[in-house]
Design a protein around this motif. Structure first.
Motif, PDB file in Angstrom:
ATOM      1  N   GLY A 218       0.816  -1.209   0.000  1.00 44.18           N
ATOM      2  CA  GLY A 218       0.000   0.000   0.000  1.00 44.18           C
ATOM      3  C   GLY A 218       0.848   1.256   0.000  1.00 44.18           C
ATOM      4  N   CYS A 219       1.957   1.232   0.724  1.00 44.46           N
ATOM      5  CA  CYS A 219       2.858   2.396   0.736  1.00 44.46           C
ATOM      6  C   CYS A 219       3.427   2.665  -0.653  1.00 44.46           C
ATOM      7  CB  CYS A 219       3.997   2.169   1.733  1.00 44.46           C
ATOM      8  SG  CYS A 219       3.492   2.163   3.466  1.00 44.46           S
ATOM      9  N   VAL A 220       3.774   1.597  -1.358  1.00 41.84           N
ATOM     10  CA  VAL A 220       4.293   1.762  -2.718  1.00 41.84           C
ATOM     11  C   VAL A 220       3.227   2.378  -3.617  1.00 41.84           C
ATOM     12  CG1 VAL A 220       5.139   0.548  -4.769  1.00 41.84           C
ATOM     13  CG2 VAL A 220       5.949  -0.119  -2.498  1.00 41.84           C
ATOM     14  N   TYR A 221       2.019   1.841  -3.559  1.00 39.34           N
ATOM     15  CA  TYR A 221       0.939   2.339  -4.401  1.00 39.34           C
ATOM     16  C   TYR A 221       0.548   3.768  -4.026  1.00 39.34           C
ATOM     17  CZ  TYR A 221      -0.145  -1.851  -7.096  1.00 39.34           C
ATOM     18  OH  TYR A 221      -0.101  -2.888  -7.997  1.00 39.34           O
ATOM     19  N   ALA A 222       0.742   4.127  -2.771  1.00 39.47           N
ATOM     20  CA  ALA A 222       0.418   5.485  -2.331  1.00 39.47           C
ATOM     21  C   ALA A 222       1.450   6.504  -2.781  1.00 39.47           C
ATOM     22  CB  ALA A 222       0.294   5.521  -0.810  1.00 39.47           C
ATOM     23  N   GLY A 223       2.599   6.034  -3.247  1.00 33.89           N
ATOM     24  CA  GLY A 223       3.636   6.950  -3.708  1.00 33.89           C
ATOM     25  C   GLY A 223       4.713   7.234  -2.687  1.00 33.89           C
ATOM     26  N   ALA A 224       4.806   6.424  -1.639  1.00 33.31           N
ATOM     27  CA  ALA A 224       5.858   6.632  -0.636  1.00 33.31           C
ATOM     28  C   ALA A 224       7.226   6.347  -1.245  1.00 33.31           C
ATOM     29  CB  ALA A 224       5.612   5.740   0.574  1.00 33.31           C
ATOM     30  N   THR A 225       8.179   7.204  -0.923  1.00 33.31           N
ATOM     31  CA  THR A 225       9.538   7.034  -1.439  1.00 33.31           C
ATOM     32  C   THR A 225      10.593   7.025  -0.341  1.00 33.31           C
ATOM     33  OG1 THR A 225       9.691   9.427  -1.802  1.00 33.31           O
ATOM     34  CG2 THR A 225       9.021   8.073  -3.687  1.00 33.31           C
ATOM     35  N   VAL A 226      10.205   7.293   0.905  1.00 33.31           N
ATOM     36  CA  VAL A 226      11.162   7.317   2.011  1.00 33.31           C
ATOM     37  C   VAL A 226      10.608   6.487   3.170  1.00 33.31           C
ATOM     38  CG1 VAL A 226      12.383   8.725   3.714  1.00 33.31           C
ATOM     39  CG2 VAL A 226      12.062   9.583   1.382  1.00 33.31           C
ATOM     40  N   ALA A 227      11.425   5.581   3.678  1.00 28.70           N
ATOM     41  CA  ALA A 227      11.097   4.816   4.886  1.00 28.70           C
ATOM     42  C   ALA A 227      12.311   4.838   5.799  1.00 28.70           C
ATOM     43  CB  ALA A 227      10.719   3.380   4.538  1.00 28.70           C
ATOM     44  N   ALA A 228      12.078   5.123   7.069  1.00 28.70           N
ATOM     45  CA  ALA A 228      13.152   5.075   8.060  1.00 28.70           C
ATOM     46  C   ALA A 228      12.620   4.302   9.264  1.00 28.70           C
ATOM     47  CB  ALA A 228      13.579   6.475   8.461  1.00 28.70           C
ATOM     48  N   PRO A 253      13.466   3.699 -15.043  1.00 26.35           N
ATOM     49  CA  PRO A 253      13.448   2.776 -16.189  1.00 26.35           C
ATOM     50  C   PRO A 253      14.748   2.784 -16.993  1.00 26.35           C
ATOM     51  CG  PRO A 253      11.421   4.063 -16.093  1.00 26.35           C
ATOM     52  CD  PRO A 253      12.348   4.663 -15.078  1.00 26.35           C
ATOM     53  N   ASP A 254      15.352   3.957 -17.143  1.00 27.13           N
ATOM     54  CA  ASP A 254      16.527   4.055 -18.020  1.00 27.13           C
ATOM     55  C   ASP A 254      17.815   3.643 -17.327  1.00 27.13           C
ATOM     56  OD1 ASP A 254      14.845   4.994 -19.999  1.00 27.13           O
ATOM     57  OD2 ASP A 254      15.126   7.100 -19.412  1.00 27.13           O
ATOM     58  N   THR A 255      17.985   4.067 -16.082  1.00 27.10           N
ATOM     59  CA  THR A 255      19.262   3.846 -15.401  1.00 27.10           C
ATOM     60  C   THR A 255      19.231   2.682 -14.413  1.00 27.10           C
ATOM     61  OG1 THR A 255      18.704   5.358 -13.580  1.00 27.10           O
ATOM     62  CG2 THR A 255      19.692   6.324 -15.556  1.00 27.10           C
ATOM     63  N   GLY A 256      18.040   2.292 -13.984  1.00 29.42           N
ATOM     64  CA  GLY A 256      17.953   1.246 -12.982  1.00 29.42           C
ATOM     65  C   GLY A 256      18.261   1.727 -11.574  1.00 29.42           C
ATOM     66  N   ARG A 257      18.448   3.026 -11.398  1.00 30.95           N
ATOM     67  CA  ARG A 257      18.742   3.576 -10.079  1.00 30.95           C
ATOM     68  C   ARG A 257      17.490   3.571  -9.209  1.00 30.95           C
ATOM     69  NH1 ARG A 257      21.498   9.310 -10.571  1.00 30.95           N
ATOM     70  NH2 ARG A 257      21.360   9.061  -8.280  1.00 30.95           N
ATOM     71  N   SER A 258      17.706   3.421  -7.918  1.00 29.28           N
ATOM     72  CA  SER A 258      16.587   3.386  -6.999  1.00 29.28           C
ATOM     73  C   SER A 258      15.950   4.758  -6.859  1.00 29.28           C
ATOM     74  CB  SER A 258      17.051   2.899  -5.616  1.00 29.28           C
ATOM     75  OG  SER A 258      15.999   2.981  -4.676  1.00 29.28           O
ATOM     76  N   ARG A 259      14.631   4.781  -6.780  1.00 25.71           N
ATOM     77  CA  ARG A 259      13.889   6.021  -6.556  1.00 25.71           C
ATOM     78  C   ARG A 259      13.276   6.024  -5.152  1.00 25.71           C
ATOM     79  NH1 ARG A 259       9.911   6.599 -11.541  1.00 25.71           N
ATOM     80  NH2 ARG A 259       9.497   8.600 -10.515  1.00 25.71           N
ATOM     81  N   ALA A 260      13.890   5.271  -4.259  1.00 27.37           N
ATOM     82  CA  ALA A 260      13.426   5.216  -2.870  1.00 27.37           C
ATOM     83  C   ALA A 260      14.618   5.311  -1.931  1.00 27.37           C
ATOM     84  CB  ALA A 260      12.654   3.932  -2.607  1.00 27.37           C
ATOM     85  N   ALA A 261      14.419   5.920  -0.781  1.00 27.46           N
ATOM     86  CA  ALA A 261      15.431   5.984   0.270  1.00 27.46           C
ATOM     87  C   ALA A 261      14.917   5.207   1.471  1.00 27.46           C
ATOM     88  CB  ALA A 261      15.718   7.437   0.650  1.00 27.46           C
ATOM     89  N   ILE A 262      15.603   4.154   1.832  1.00 25.66           N
ATOM     90  CA  ILE A 262      15.204   3.293   2.944  1.00 25.66           C
ATOM     91  C   ILE A 262      16.362   3.253   3.928  1.00 25.66           C
ATOM     92  CG2 ILE A 262      14.407   1.001   3.602  1.00 25.66           C
ATOM     93  CD1 ILE A 262      13.482   0.717   0.615  1.00 25.66           C
ATOM     94  N   ILE A 263      16.131   3.779   5.125  1.00 24.91           N
ATOM     95  CA  ILE A 263      17.231   4.047   6.052  1.00 24.91           C
ATOM     96  C   ILE A 263      16.969   3.381   7.394  1.00 24.91           C
ATOM     97  CG2 ILE A 263      18.557   5.880   7.205  1.00 24.91           C
ATOM     98  CD1 ILE A 263      17.271   7.747   4.959  1.00 24.91           C
ATOM     99  N   GLN A 264      17.920   2.551   7.830  1.00 23.76           N
ATOM    100  CA  GLN A 264      17.857   2.038   9.196  1.00 23.76           C
ATOM    101  C   GLN A 264      18.561   3.033  10.097  1.00 23.76           C
ATOM    102  OE1 GLN A 264      18.935  -2.074   9.959  1.00 23.76           O
ATOM    103  NE2 GLN A 264      19.577  -1.564  12.045  1.00 23.76           N
ATOM    104  N   ALA A 265      17.783   3.660  10.972  1.00 22.65           N
ATOM    105  CA  ALA A 265      18.328   4.691  11.854  1.00 22.65           C
ATOM    106  C   ALA A 265      18.981   4.062  13.082  1.00 22.65           C
ATOM    107  CB  ALA A 265      17.204   5.634  12.283  1.00 22.65           C
TER     108      ALA A 265
END
Length: 608
Positions: A218-228, A253-265
């Motif tokens: 659901g977070c992905v579908y909602a457009g979330a891009t940051v999780a900590a 799509p072109d570079t394969g780079r991640s469009r999300a930031a996921i951080i273990q604090a």
């Protein structure tokens, strides 16, 4: 008497011996046969060595609540033999490893003992101590297949999906172990037992998923891009699932780079700070935690509330207080999340009942957070979050667009004379916000200290009151936007029955029994806070409302007393808080105890 698709069984093993894979295979096989099924994992909080149980309820009628009555128990841990045998229903069956004799003191005349020498068979068929231990647990899958009539073709298909051709050696060894258990039972015992499975088509439009995975999707579908987050049972798997989804769905799509930031604090407070900072900068951001984490995040939650920064907190509740029992379930953070942080705060909270609502409410939570510019809490629990549930397939509207709320973009900022971050321009309690860096006119001080409606620092009473009173109006107005309560009414109801979250299955099953006994109830499941007008109307319509929840202090009932005008005397608490998921018998015993007391008092008054 045969019980087709209506029975429950329990598997007792040692944590860390690979039983999770075996139990998951059984659960998925029954699901693939089209039979409604639910599974509850009762596991210890250490990594390895202590007893663990997996409970499976097969219910063609669709009941999903835990049942404490087991028709069959698979006893693979000698340390728990006595407990396992004691929990068997009269007339039940005990499947055990007969490589070692069962003590005479454990025998029960009303139980049938089924011995299969799992350890001996695996010693003869496999090499290495570790493989023999793992295959012993896989072997009982085969025996259960014979005893319960689980489709072996379904089991084989699931193994092929899991291992494929690249790991054919694992597929072959697993199926060899399963065949050992299957053939032994088929040759020596009458199979299937009177409790057995028969294929249905009830799961054609359903999926098998846990609540944490569903919330993450659901977070992905909602457009979330940051999780900590900071790891804590039982919420860690939510961010783990989000990470997995992002590796497939959050790539350029072109570079394969991640469009999300996921951080273990480094801790929960830091995680909350990261989420608030990212949300302030315009990202849809969230953290997942449990009760202890919410406690530690309190200071930053207050900042987000007062500075009006939208952000989302997933609280997967577990047993407290303190460390409590971290691998057991409760609903003990209801009050904590409603008023989290110091000072006068009140927060939007959502209460999903199952993984499908975890998915749906995840999307809703981000929309509400940005619409009302405030923290939003989604409260599930260990039972919902970590156990597999059969739920209807998720639906998605491709026309969905995120509700970003009242955001002024560069063009709108260019046209206004001056921007004030905390000024209520429209009279709805919600000011406009800007995304930092988009336009010079959108700059402002984010104030966690006393501030006026113009964003200026203040310690003046009137200026302070104006802002905090507006915040109260804003949050109260969210009642019309949270998910409405689910209400089932009947014209002849004598009582109201109210619950929240994962208690729904137990309450619905109990209602069937209560109504079969001639009692009549209206039913309401609350799905959001602040409470809607419908909640108060429902309570006012009944002289007595039973409030069912999983905590010692009747937190939902307390919240209803605080936040509605209903008299406390019209609320009766029904509670179970022992750490296991609620069963229908908890509801039944609570209702009967209160009604039995009232009947006795009425009779006493009449005789006087």
């Amino acid at each position: 008497m045969a019980h087709v698709n209506e029975f429950a069984f329990k598997i007792g093993t040692v944590n860390g011996t690979g039983s999770a894979s075996a139990n998951g295979l059984i659960m998925q096989s029954i699901f693939r046969m089209g039979v409604p099924v639910s599974g509850k994992n009762v596991f210890p909080s250490n990594i390895q060595g202590l007893p663990t149980w997996y409970e499976i309820r097969v219910s063609g009628a669709g009941h999903v609540a835990r049942t404490p009555e087991f028709d069959l128990i698979v006893a693979m841990n000698p340390e728990t033999y006595a407990r396992d045998i004691e929990e068997l229903a009269p007339g039940g069956w005990l499947l055990y490893d007969s490589s070692w004799p069962m003590a005479d003191t454990l025998q029960r005349d009303d139980v049938t003992f089924i011995g299969v020498p799992f350890a001996d068979m695996c010693v003869k068929s496999f090499e290495g101590a570790r493989e023999r231990i793992l295959m012993k647990n896989i072997a009982y899958v085969g025996t259960l297949a014979a005893l319960l009539d689980i489709d072996m073709d379904v089991i084989r298909g699931l193994l092929e999906e899991t291992f494929g051709e690249r790991k054919k050696h694992l597929l072959d060894s697993n199926f060899t172990a399963i065949r050992l258990g299957y053939d032994y039972a088929l040759e020596r015992y009458e199979c299937p037992l009177p409790i057995r499975l028969e294929s249905m088509d009830e799961n054609d439009e359903s999926i098998l998923i846990d609540g944490n995975s569903a919330a993450a999707l659901g977070c992905v579908y909602a457009g979330a891009t940051v999780a900590a987050w900071y790891p804590i049972t039982p919420s860690t798997s939510l961010v783990d699932a989000f990470t997995g989804y992002c590796k497939r769905l959050r790539l350029e799509p072109d570079t394969g780079r991640s469009r999300a930031a996921i951080i273990q604090a480094e801790d929960e407070l830091a995680a909350a700070g990261i989420v608030i900072g990212a949300s302030w900068a315009g990202a849809r951001s969230f953290t997942s935690t449990s009760g202890p984490g919410i406690s530690l995040m309190g200071e930053f939650i207050g900042l987000a509330y007062y500075a009006e920064v939208p952000c989302v907190f997933f609280d997967v509740e577990r047993v407290g207080p303190s460390t409590g029992m971290p691998t057991r379930t409760q609903q003990c953070d209801i009050m904590l999340c409603a008023y989290a942080s110091h000072g006068d705060t009140k927060h939007i909270c959502l209460y999903p009942k199952d993984p499908r609502e975890c998915f749906e409410f995840a999307v809703t939570s981000f929309d509400l957070a940005e619409r009302f510019q405030t923290p939003v809490f989604v409260l599930s629990d260990l039972d919902i979050g970590m156990n597999d549930w059969v739920v209807p397939r998720f639906e998605w509207d491709d026309e969905y667009r995120p509700d970003r709320g009242k955001v002024l973009g560069p063009q709108e900022l260019e046209e206004i004379e001056r921007f004030y971050r905390y000024l209520d321009v429209d009279g709805d309690g919600i000011p406009y916000r800007t995304i930092p860096g988009e336009h010079p006119k959108g700059a402002y001080f984010t104030r966690g200290s006393g501030h006026t409606k113009y964003g200026q620092y203040t310690e003046d009473s009137e200026d302070y009151l104006e802002v905090v009173d507006r915040l109260a109006v804003k949050i109260d107005s969210a009642a019309a936007a949270v998910p409405a309560p689910e209400i089932r009414s009947r014209p002849d109801a004598d009582y109201g029955l109210v619950t929240i979250g994962g208690c729904d299955g137990a309450v619905r099953e109990a209602l069937e029994q209560l109504e079969a006994d001639g009692m009549r109830f209206d039913y309401m499941r609350i799905r959001g806070f602040p409470f809607t007008d419908e909640v108060e109307r429902f309570l006012e319509a009944h002289e007595l409302n039973f409030v069912v929840e999983q905590n010692r202090d009747a937190q939902l009932m307390s919240l209803l007393t605080l936040e509605t005008s209903i008299a406390k005397q019209r609320l009766a608490s029904v509670k179970y808080y022992g750490g296991l998921p609620m069963s229908a018998h908890h509801v039944l015993s609570g209702v009967h105890a209160r009604l039995g007391s009232e009947v006795a008092q009425t009779a006493e008054g009449a005789s006087a």
